[in-house]
Design a protein around this motif. Sequence first.
Motif, PDB file in Angstrom:
ATOM      1  N   GLY A 255      -7.702 -18.884 -16.474  1.00  0.00           N
ATOM      2  CA  GLY A 255      -7.675 -17.972 -15.341  1.00  0.00           C
ATOM      3  C   GLY A 255      -6.270 -17.674 -14.859  1.00  0.00           C
ATOM      4  N   ALA A 256      -5.392 -18.675 -14.869  1.00  0.00           N
ATOM      5  CA  ALA A 256      -4.003 -18.447 -14.450  1.00  0.00           C
ATOM      6  C   ALA A 256      -3.324 -17.445 -15.382  1.00  0.00           C
ATOM      7  CB  ALA A 256      -3.240 -19.759 -14.430  1.00  0.00           C
ATOM      8  N   ALA A 257      -3.600 -17.561 -16.678  1.00  0.00           N
ATOM      9  CA  ALA A 257      -3.028 -16.620 -17.651  1.00  0.00           C
ATOM     10  C   ALA A 257      -3.567 -15.213 -17.418  1.00  0.00           C
ATOM     11  CB  ALA A 257      -3.348 -17.084 -19.069  1.00  0.00           C
ATOM     12  N   LEU A 258      -4.861 -15.095 -17.146  1.00  0.00           N
ATOM     13  CA  LEU A 258      -5.464 -13.784 -16.904  1.00  0.00           C
ATOM     14  C   LEU A 258      -4.914 -13.150 -15.628  1.00  0.00           C
ATOM     15  CD1 LEU A 258      -9.181 -14.608 -17.813  1.00  0.00           C
ATOM     16  CD2 LEU A 258      -7.516 -13.347 -19.200  1.00  0.00           C
ATOM     17  N   LEU A 259      -4.697 -13.958 -14.589  1.00  0.00           N
ATOM     18  CA  LEU A 259      -4.108 -13.441 -13.349  1.00  0.00           C
ATOM     19  C   LEU A 259      -2.693 -12.924 -13.593  1.00  0.00           C
ATOM     20  CD1 LEU A 259      -5.298 -16.117 -10.752  1.00  0.00           C
ATOM     21  CD2 LEU A 259      -5.969 -13.703 -10.820  1.00  0.00           C
ATOM     22  N   HIS A 260      -1.954 -13.626 -14.452  1.00  0.00           N
ATOM     23  CA  HIS A 260      -0.588 -13.192 -14.744  1.00  0.00           C
ATOM     24  C   HIS A 260      -0.595 -11.874 -15.506  1.00  0.00           C
ATOM     25  CE1 HIS A 260       3.712 -13.848 -14.988  1.00  0.00           C
ATOM     26  NE2 HIS A 260       3.677 -13.505 -16.275  1.00  0.00           N
ATOM     27  N   LEU A 261      -1.553 -11.696 -16.393  1.00  0.00           N
ATOM     28  CA  LEU A 261      -1.657 -10.433 -17.126  1.00  0.00           C
ATOM     29  C   LEU A 261      -1.911  -9.270 -16.175  1.00  0.00           C
ATOM     30  CD1 LEU A 261      -3.748 -11.456 -20.272  1.00  0.00           C
ATOM     31  CD2 LEU A 261      -1.349 -10.743 -20.213  1.00  0.00           C
ATOM     32  N   LYS A 262      -2.685  -9.513 -15.133  1.00  0.00           N
ATOM     33  CA  LYS A 262      -2.943  -8.481 -14.133  1.00  0.00           C
ATOM     34  C   LYS A 262      -1.703  -8.183 -13.291  1.00  0.00           C
ATOM     35  CE  LYS A 262      -7.908  -8.870 -13.188  1.00  0.00           C
ATOM     36  NZ  LYS A 262      -8.926  -9.151 -12.123  1.00  0.00           N
TER      37      LYS A 262
ATOM     38  N   TYR B  87     -14.275 -13.206 -16.012  1.00  0.00           N
ATOM     39  CA  TYR B  87     -13.877 -12.609 -17.287  1.00  0.00           C
ATOM     40  C   TYR B  87     -14.975 -12.807 -18.336  1.00  0.00           C
ATOM     41  CZ  TYR B  87     -11.063 -11.743 -21.495  1.00  0.00           C
ATOM     42  OH  TYR B  87     -10.590 -11.259 -22.693  1.00  0.00           O
ATOM     43  N   TYR B  88     -15.588 -13.991 -18.334  1.00  0.00           N
ATOM     44  CA  TYR B  88     -16.628 -14.289 -19.321  1.00  0.00           C
ATOM     45  C   TYR B  88     -18.036 -13.976 -18.808  1.00  0.00           C
ATOM     46  CZ  TYR B  88     -12.989 -16.775 -21.915  1.00  0.00           C
ATOM     47  OH  TYR B  88     -11.855 -17.097 -22.629  1.00  0.00           O
TER      48      TYR B  88
ATOM     49  N   LEU C 216      -2.105 -11.219 -25.137  1.00  0.00           N
ATOM     50  CA  LEU C 216      -2.005 -10.176 -24.137  1.00  0.00           C
ATOM     51  C   LEU C 216      -3.329  -9.441 -23.957  1.00  0.00           C
ATOM     52  CD1 LEU C 216       1.547  -8.730 -24.943  1.00  0.00           C
ATOM     53  CD2 LEU C 216       0.900 -10.609 -23.438  1.00  0.00           C
ATOM     54  N   ARG C 217      -4.278  -9.700 -24.865  1.00  0.00           N
ATOM     55  CA  ARG C 217      -5.615  -9.122 -24.743  1.00  0.00           C
ATOM     56  C   ARG C 217      -6.593 -10.088 -24.077  1.00  0.00           C
ATOM     57  NH1 ARG C 217      -4.098  -8.069 -29.944  1.00  0.00           N
ATOM     58  NH2 ARG C 217      -5.506  -9.706 -30.712  1.00  0.00           N
ATOM     59  N   GLY C 218      -6.084 -11.265 -23.666  1.00  0.00           N
ATOM     60  CA  GLY C 218      -6.926 -12.232 -22.973  1.00  0.00           C
ATOM     61  C   GLY C 218      -7.687 -13.170 -23.881  1.00  0.00           C
ATOM     62  N   GLU C 219      -7.312 -13.283 -25.150  1.00  0.00           N
ATOM     63  CA  GLU C 219      -8.002 -14.150 -26.095  1.00  0.00           C
ATOM     64  C   GLU C 219      -7.308 -15.506 -26.177  1.00  0.00           C
ATOM     65  OE1 GLU C 219      -7.682 -11.894 -29.628  1.00  0.00           O
ATOM     66  OE2 GLU C 219      -9.269 -10.465 -29.112  1.00  0.00           O
ATOM     67  N   VAL C 220      -8.074 -16.580 -26.204  1.00  0.00           N
ATOM     68  CA  VAL C 220      -7.529 -17.927 -26.354  1.00  0.00           C
ATOM     69  C   VAL C 220      -7.343 -18.219 -27.838  1.00  0.00           C
ATOM     70  CG1 VAL C 220      -7.937 -20.388 -25.956  1.00  0.00           C
ATOM     71  CG2 VAL C 220      -8.653 -18.722 -24.233  1.00  0.00           C
TER      72      VAL C 220
END
Length: 489
Positions: free
Chosen positions: A243-250, A82-83, A19-23
């Motif tokens: 990126g899809a995961a990060l978009l979902h978090l937003k 993000y990176y 949930l913090r955007g870490e893989v």
Amino acid sequence: MILSIDIGSVAVSIVIVTLRGEVVKKYYDYHHGKAAEKVAEILSEFSNYNIAAVVTPSESEILSSSVQRYNLHRSVIEAAKYYYSDMRALLHIGAARFQLMHFNGSGEFTHSLTSTSCAAGTGSFLDQQAKRLEMDSISSLTDLAEANRDPLPEIASRCSVFAKTDLIHAQQAGYSLSAICDSLCRGLARNIADTLFDDLKVPSEIVFTGGVSMNGSVKRHLSKLTGSSFRVHEHSHLFPAIGAALLHLKKDKTINSASTCDLTSIIASNSNVSREYVYEPLDIRLSDYPDFNTGTNYIFTPRVSNHQGKVQVEIFYDYTGLSRMDCYLGIDIGSTSTKAIIIDSRGEPVAGFYTYTHGQPLNATRAILESVRDLGMTNRMEINVLSCSTTGSGRKYIGSILGADMAVDEITTHARAAVWLNPKTDTIIEIGGQDAKFTCLRKGNVTFSKMNSVCAAGTGSFIEEQANKLGVSLDEYSSLAENSRSPLA
């Protein structure tokens, strides 16, 4: 945690993002046309994680409606920003397409350039060449290319089919395997540069993503060709999924560590997958298709000639009881295969011979001649060749060695044979391994001819490539295609 699944044209990539955007976990492998089976196989490795949501940047119908979908390009951009928050340009090279995206000083998208439908310059091009070089993986090709210090041969990179011939010629010329791999990477980089970097303002720094971004040789050649510096992240090949995961978090602010998702419902059942067929099964109505199995066939294994292939021999003529046969020999030395036929004094076919050239036309011709001699010895019959002619791409080379009476181009030989078989012939369509030709005739004379140029789509090698990708033989490919409806491709 968020599970993100990216199903590409040749590979599957899966990541788990916190949930913090870490893989925290990643997976990448080729699916060989069986993406659903591949995803189902590896999902068990992710069952120990508390998955709150499943997302994808892919439009694949393999995944069920329970999976949240995000646009591929938005996903790649989101991960890149993000990176690299200061990103001004992004080069993404997938297995089937590549694209260069530009951004202004505020990080807003301005414009992009995209490749055509041709796979030259994509990951698929290098994958095909790695298989031709009998490498265990694309990683082996990449490692050799990066380590190369030898001079590079020139290898066609506009078409993967034509590249096959150049690969073989480079090997025969004594170029090292590392030099050949490096040349392939250079050719891919040239295609990308020629297609995307025609802008007068070439960015000084470019974020490089997609599977090809992990190829240091391609990156090096791109830098030389464009003068730009390419930034590659350790997860650059996974950016669509990340990126899809990060978009979902937003998007979903309510998601938390207590949320759970049922992984058993990720893959859509066959009954829920819609299939749209555009073309009806092909049906021959205006003519008859010949039966190519009317003769006696057998496979001859060369014992004297140093040829890695076998020769298919087909007998058309009953020569039982003959102790001697006067005949004429015609040899077609092509880039993909070498064929020959012997005919009697009346022009009737006696026997046909077929083998793959394997880039060694001389050895292929030797194998053909050895099989002709074996035919005579097996039947205790002297085969007396009265005259010999050659055609095909190797006609002059082989013709000079054999002392052939004639070395004739393919268009002329096609016309002569067609008119001999049917004097009314006015059109010839010939599809070979790498060439396709359309020829018009009038009263037995050629009046017009057209052939393909730098693209081998629509030739025999194209079909062979697709059969290899699907893991089926050419015979199976043909039988599977017959009487089958097909989607728009």
